[in-house]
Design a protein around this motif. Structure first.
Motif, PDB file in Angstrom:
ATOM      1  N   THR A  46       0.860  -1.176   0.000  1.00  0.00           N
ATOM      2  CA  THR A  46       0.000   0.000   0.000  1.00  0.00           C
ATOM      3  C   THR A  46       0.894   1.223   0.000  1.00  0.00           C
ATOM      4  OG1 THR A  46      -1.659  -1.208   1.261  1.00  0.00           O
ATOM      5  CG2 THR A  46      -1.870   1.173   1.200  1.00  0.00           C
ATOM      6  N   GLN A  47       0.639   2.128  -0.932  1.00  0.00           N
ATOM      7  CA  GLN A  47       1.444   3.335  -1.015  1.00  0.00           C
ATOM      8  C   GLN A  47       0.528   4.543  -0.981  1.00  0.00           C
ATOM      9  OE1 GLN A  47       4.817   3.339  -3.635  1.00  0.00           O
ATOM     10  NE2 GLN A  47       4.340   5.395  -4.342  1.00  0.00           N
ATOM     11  N   ARG A  48       0.930   5.544  -0.222  1.00  0.00           N
ATOM     12  CA  ARG A  48       0.163   6.775  -0.135  1.00  0.00           C
ATOM     13  C   ARG A  48       0.162   7.445  -1.501  1.00  0.00           C
ATOM     14  NH1 ARG A  48      -2.851   8.089   3.589  1.00  0.00           N
ATOM     15  NH2 ARG A  48      -3.247  10.209   4.218  1.00  0.00           N
ATOM     16  N   GLY A  49      -0.988   7.908  -1.919  1.00  0.00           N
ATOM     17  CA  GLY A  49      -1.083   8.599  -3.200  1.00  0.00           C
ATOM     18  C   GLY A  49      -1.852   7.788  -4.224  1.00  0.00           C
ATOM     19  N   ARG A  50      -1.980   8.331  -5.395  1.00  0.00           N
ATOM     20  CA  ARG A  50      -2.807   7.732  -6.438  1.00  0.00           C
ATOM     21  C   ARG A  50      -2.010   6.940  -7.460  1.00  0.00           C
ATOM     22  NH1 ARG A  50      -7.408   7.550  -4.013  1.00  0.00           N
ATOM     23  NH2 ARG A  50      -8.743   7.836  -5.800  1.00  0.00           N
ATOM     24  N   THR A  51      -0.679   6.892  -7.337  1.00  0.00           N
ATOM     25  CA  THR A  51       0.148   6.081  -8.246  1.00  0.00           C
ATOM     26  C   THR A  51       1.163   5.294  -7.412  1.00  0.00           C
ATOM     27  OG1 THR A  51       1.816   7.803  -8.583  1.00  0.00           O
ATOM     28  CG2 THR A  51      -0.029   7.742 -10.151  1.00  0.00           C
ATOM     29  N   PHE A  52       1.754   4.273  -8.042  1.00  0.00           N
ATOM     30  CA  PHE A  52       2.755   3.433  -7.385  1.00  0.00           C
ATOM     31  C   PHE A  52       3.841   3.135  -8.405  1.00  0.00           C
ATOM     32  CE2 PHE A  52       4.456  -0.827  -6.608  1.00  0.00           C
ATOM     33  CZ  PHE A  52       4.865  -0.720  -5.288  1.00  0.00           C
ATOM     34  N   THR A  53       5.114   3.404  -8.058  1.00  0.00           N
ATOM     35  CA  THR A  53       6.235   3.134  -8.962  1.00  0.00           C
ATOM     36  C   THR A  53       7.186   2.153  -8.304  1.00  0.00           C
ATOM     37  OG1 THR A  53       6.063   5.307  -9.990  1.00  0.00           O
ATOM     38  CG2 THR A  53       8.150   4.153 -10.255  1.00  0.00           C
ATOM     39  N   MET A  54       7.582   1.135  -9.086  1.00  0.00           N
ATOM     40  CA  MET A  54       8.453   0.064  -8.582  1.00  0.00           C
ATOM     41  C   MET A  54       9.580  -0.172  -9.588  1.00  0.00           C
ATOM     42  SD  MET A  54       9.054  -2.914  -6.782  1.00  0.00           S
ATOM     43  CE  MET A  54       7.677  -2.802  -5.714  1.00  0.00           C
ATOM     44  N   GLY A  88      14.791   2.862 -16.836  1.00  0.00           N
ATOM     45  CA  GLY A  88      15.336   3.268 -15.543  1.00  0.00           C
ATOM     46  C   GLY A  88      16.846   3.338 -15.640  1.00  0.00           C
ATOM     47  N   ASP A  89      17.548   2.923 -14.605  1.00  0.00           N
ATOM     48  CA  ASP A  89      19.007   2.918 -14.585  1.00  0.00           C
ATOM     49  C   ASP A  89      19.537   1.576 -15.078  1.00  0.00           C
ATOM     50  OD1 ASP A  89      19.008   5.458 -13.427  1.00  0.00           O
ATOM     51  OD2 ASP A  89      18.872   4.623 -11.403  1.00  0.00           O
ATOM     52  N   GLY A  90      20.330   1.574 -16.145  1.00  0.00           N
ATOM     53  CA  GLY A  90      20.918   0.343 -16.673  1.00  0.00           C
ATOM     54  C   GLY A  90      19.863  -0.652 -17.102  1.00  0.00           C
ATOM     55  N   ALA A  91      19.930  -1.885 -16.554  1.00  0.00           N
ATOM     56  CA  ALA A  91      18.971  -2.943 -16.901  1.00  0.00           C
ATOM     57  C   ALA A  91      17.665  -2.793 -16.127  1.00  0.00           C
ATOM     58  CB  ALA A  91      19.586  -4.304 -16.613  1.00  0.00           C
ATOM     59  N   GLU A  92      17.607  -1.784 -15.275  1.00  0.00           N
ATOM     60  CA  GLU A  92      16.440  -1.556 -14.429  1.00  0.00           C
ATOM     61  C   GLU A  92      15.388  -0.733 -15.183  1.00  0.00           C
ATOM     62  OE1 GLU A  92      16.178   1.211 -10.587  1.00  0.00           O
ATOM     63  OE2 GLU A  92      17.718  -0.336 -10.449  1.00  0.00           O
ATOM     64  N   LEU A  93      14.134  -1.058 -14.968  1.00  0.00           N
ATOM     65  CA  LEU A  93      13.024  -0.299 -15.544  1.00  0.00           C
ATOM     66  C   LEU A  93      12.148   0.215 -14.423  1.00  0.00           C
ATOM     67  CD1 LEU A  93      12.051  -2.810 -18.352  1.00  0.00           C
ATOM     68  CD2 LEU A  93      13.231  -0.645 -18.658  1.00  0.00           C
ATOM     69  N   LYS A  94      11.267   1.170 -14.760  1.00  0.00           N
ATOM     70  CA  LYS A  94      10.298   1.670 -13.787  1.00  0.00           C
ATOM     71  C   LYS A  94       8.913   1.216 -14.217  1.00  0.00           C
ATOM     72  CE  LYS A  94      11.326   5.961 -14.221  1.00  0.00           C
ATOM     73  NZ  LYS A  94      11.313   7.403 -14.139  1.00  0.00           N
ATOM     74  N   LEU A  95       8.241   0.479 -13.349  1.00  0.00           N
ATOM     75  CA  LEU A  95       6.877   0.031 -13.592  1.00  0.00           C
ATOM     76  C   LEU A  95       5.982   0.932 -12.725  1.00  0.00           C
ATOM     77  CD1 LEU A  95       5.693  -3.557 -13.868  1.00  0.00           C
ATOM     78  CD2 LEU A  95       4.488  -2.051 -12.323  1.00  0.00           C
ATOM     79  N   THR A  96       5.097   1.695 -13.372  1.00  0.00           N
ATOM     80  CA  THR A  96       4.231   2.620 -12.649  1.00  0.00           C
ATOM     81  C   THR A  96       2.777   2.221 -12.823  1.00  0.00           C
ATOM     82  OG1 THR A  96       5.801   4.436 -12.933  1.00  0.00           O
ATOM     83  CG2 THR A  96       3.539   5.039 -12.366  1.00  0.00           C
ATOM     84  N   VAL A  97       2.103   1.970 -11.700  1.00  0.00           N
ATOM     85  CA  VAL A  97       0.669   1.712 -11.703  1.00  0.00           C
ATOM     86  C   VAL A  97       0.006   3.078 -11.566  1.00  0.00           C
ATOM     87  CG1 VAL A  97      -1.234   0.532 -10.559  1.00  0.00           C
ATOM     88  CG2 VAL A  97       1.032  -0.552 -10.665  1.00  0.00           C
ATOM     89  N   GLN A  98      -0.733   3.492 -12.606  1.00  0.00           N
ATOM     90  CA  GLN A  98      -1.266   4.848 -12.682  1.00  0.00           C
ATOM     91  C   GLN A  98      -2.708   4.984 -12.216  1.00  0.00           C
ATOM     92  OE1 GLN A  98       1.013   6.905 -16.192  1.00  0.00           O
ATOM     93  NE2 GLN A  98      -0.103   5.155 -17.008  1.00  0.00           N
ATOM     94  N   ARG A  99      -3.399   3.836 -12.043  1.00  0.00           N
ATOM     95  CA  ARG A  99      -4.787   3.887 -11.574  1.00  0.00           C
ATOM     96  C   ARG A  99      -5.212   2.486 -11.131  1.00  0.00           C
ATOM     97  NH1 ARG A  99      -7.687   1.462 -15.565  1.00  0.00           N
ATOM     98  NH2 ARG A  99      -7.000   1.751 -17.691  1.00  0.00           N
TER      99      ARG A  99
END
Length: 135
Positions: A46-54, A88-99
Motif C-alpha cells: 500500500t502506497q500513499r497517493g494515487r500512483t505506485f512506482t516500482m 530506468g538505470d541500466g537494466a532496471e526499468l520503472k513500472l508505474t501503476v497509474q490507476r
C-alpha cells in the motif's frame, strides 16, 4: 613447458525471471540501495497517493536456477493507461501503476517469457497493489 588455460563457457538461459527492488525504507527503516527479490506474488503493498512506482528488471536463469545474462527484455503492458513501463538505470526499468484496475504485462527475451498480472485498488488515499508472476 606447461601452460594452463581457461575456457569460459556461457550457460544458456532456460527461463526468465522478473525481480522487484524493495524500498529500503520499508525493509530496513533506512534509505539507500534496495534489496532485489523475485516472488511468485509481490505484495500486497500500500502506497500513499494515487500512483505506485516500482523498479523492476528481468534476468535469465539457467537449468539450475542460477542467473545468466540475457539480451534486454521487451515489456508489453496490456493496458498502458493503467501500467506504464519506462526506462530506468541500466537494466532496471520503472513500472508505474497509474490507476486502479487489473492489467497484464508480458516480459520476453530470447524466446522466453513471463506474464505478470497487476491488480490495484484505492483504499482511501492509498493505492493497494499486488503483482503475480504466472508460472
Amino acid at each position: 613447458r606447461s601452460s594452463t588455460g581457461f575456457l569460459a563457457v556461457r550457460r544458456p538461459a532456460a527461463a526468465i525471471q522478473v525481480s522487484y527492488r524493495l524500498d529500503p525504507w520499508l525493509v530496513y527503516g533506512t534509505t539507500g540501495a534496495g534489496t532485489w527479490t523475485s516472488l511468485p506474488v509481490f505484495g500486497p503493498v500500500t502506497q500513499r497517493g494515487r500512483t505506485f512506482t516500482m523498479p523492476v528488471r528481468a534476468q535469465g536463469l539457467d537449468v539450475t536456477g542460477l542467473p545468466v545474462p540475457i539480451s534486454p527484455a521487451t515489456w508489453i503492458s496490456s493496458d498502458p493507461g493503467m501500467v506504464l513501463v519506462e526506462p530506468g538505470d541500466g537494466a532496471e526499468l520503472k513500472l508505474t501503476v497509474q490507476r486502479a484496475g487489473e492489467s497484464g504485462v508480458l516480459v520476453a527475451s530470447q524466446g522466453f517469457s513471463k506474464e505478470l498480472v497487476i491488480k490495484a485498488a484505492y483504499m482511501g488515499d492509498d493505492l493497494y497493489v499486488e503483482i503475480v508472476q504466472k508460472p
